[in-house]
Design an enzyme around this catalytic site. Structure first.
Site, PDB file in Angstrom:
ATOM      1  CG  HIS A  92      -2.026  -1.038   1.135  1.00 56.05           C
ATOM      2  ND1 HIS A  92      -2.505  -1.555  -0.042  1.00 56.05           N
ATOM      3  CD2 HIS A  92      -2.721  -1.670   2.134  1.00 56.05           C
ATOM      4  CE1 HIS A  92      -3.443  -2.448   0.216  1.00 56.05           C
ATOM      5  NE2 HIS A  92      -3.593  -2.539   1.517  1.00 56.05           N
ATOM      6  CG  HIS A 163      -7.818  -0.638   2.268  1.00 54.09           C
ATOM      7  ND1 HIS A 163      -8.346  -1.280   3.356  1.00 54.09           N
ATOM      8  CD2 HIS A 163      -6.840  -1.457   1.788  1.00 54.09           C
ATOM      9  CE1 HIS A 163      -7.698  -2.424   3.553  1.00 54.09           C
ATOM     10  NE2 HIS A 163      -6.792  -2.552   2.614  1.00 54.09           N
ATOM     11  CD  GLU A 293      -8.205  -3.756  -0.609  1.00 56.10           C
ATOM     12  OE1 GLU A 293      -7.059  -3.296  -0.840  1.00 56.10           O
ATOM     13  OE2 GLU A 293      -8.409  -4.724   0.161  1.00 56.10           O
TER      14      GLU A 293
END
Length: 328
Positions: A92, A163, A293
């Site tokens: 991420h 997210h 996602e």
């Protein structure tokens, strides 16, 4: 730059509260089958809390969302090494990804907000400057649409996603087991024990990962957890079309339909939530929310057969995802 919150609302009683920290969605209230608004996303108490440690609640993750194997990739023959913030892998966007940045608000009204952020060359050791715009639009059809645009004057890589953790019974519900899920995908990206793709695909038919026919998330979650010792679902589905998923929960009657032009969608069942984060008066526990996602595939930069995440001056990163809510 000051941390702020903003509200979007429509004529049908839907309300979305967001912050300029990571474009975080703090709350998302939709009417249930009785017309009572329910907040269906896990979130923190206030906008400033999104600068601290949490489980990426509601934020935009990047420059590259999901995992990059062993924290390294090559671009034009040059190797780049990134932070290994997920065991031996990069996750991420690194130590301080886009989720921890205070974004500029370019435009805001009751129906739309436009966030922007300029990521400098070398940030988190990614090459090239990247200018990102993220637009949230709330329509009177009870749809929250997210449009992403990322541009560079040179060359870099990008894979942005939101997210948010959903619980259609409400953020304060115990778990997600009763949610009935359907995912429009016949296969997912096969992964190793570190959840890094092998470059191959895994047919879901007849496995715990098969959601082509609607079924409760809790039905096979333990069997799915046993496959890669993940604690539940944490896998990228290879989508068959733009209608990626439909989720419904009988208790509230709320149904959510996810639509995107991305080729993949990570279904994550909140396996690593462990009671260490609180928000809205709740201590969040394992499986208290799920994420859908939409994205390019994990580790796509290192897999020649996967869609490219390379962004150039002539090829920006441009995509959309929408979440439509109704009662069933």
């Amino acid at each position: 730059m000051q941390v702020k919150t903003y509200e979007l609302s429509n004529a049908n009683g839907m309300n979305v509260t967001v912050t300029n920290v990571g474009c975080g969605i703090i709350s998302l209230k939709v009417p249930d089958k009785n017309g009572t608004p329910r907040d269906v996303v896990l979130g923190l108490d206030k906008a400033e809390d999104y600068l601290g440690k949490h489980y990426y609640f509601g934020v935009i993750v990047g420059r590259v969302g999901n995992r990059i194997g062993y924290g390294r990739f090559a671009l034009d023959g040059k190797e780049y090494r990134l932070a290994k913030n997920d065991g031996g892998h990069h996750l991420h966007g690194g130590i301080e990804g886009f989720d921890k940045k205070i974004w500029t608000v370019e435009e805001a009204d009751a129906g739309k907000i436009v966030f922007s952020y300029v990521s400098p060359d070398g940030e988190e050791n990614y090459p090239g400057q990247l200018t990102v715009r993220c637009t949230y639009t709330l329509t009177d059809c009870n749809t929250l649409r997210i449009d992403y645009l990322a541009e560079t004057p040179t060359q870099t890589i990008c894979n942005l996603t939101n997210h948010s953790y959903f619980n259609l019974e409400g953020f304060d519900a115990k778990d997600i087991y009763g949610h009935v899920m359907q995912i429009n995908a016949d296969k997912l990206t096969a992964v190793d024990e570190g959840l890094i793709p092998t470059g191959e695909y895994y047919a879901v038919e007849g496995t715990p990962f098969d959601f082509n026919a609607p079924k409760a998330i809790g039905c096979d979650i333990e069997a799915a957890a046993a496959v890669n010792d993940t604690g539940g679902y944490d896998h990228c589905y290879v989508l068959n079309g733009q209608e990626a998923a439909v989720v419904y929960v009988p208790e509230s009657g709320i149904k959510m339909t996810v639509t995107t032009d991305m080729p993949g969608m990570q279904f994550y069942s909140g396996n690593f939530i462990n009671g260490s984060v609180t928000g809205k008066g709740i201590t969040y526990q394992k499986h208290s929310g799920f994420c859908l996602e939409t994205q390019l595939y994990p580790d796509t930069v290192n897999q020649p057969g996967f869609p490219s995440c390379v962004v150039t001056k002539d090829k920006p990163f441009k995509t959309f995802t929408s979440f439509r809510f109704c009662v069933n």
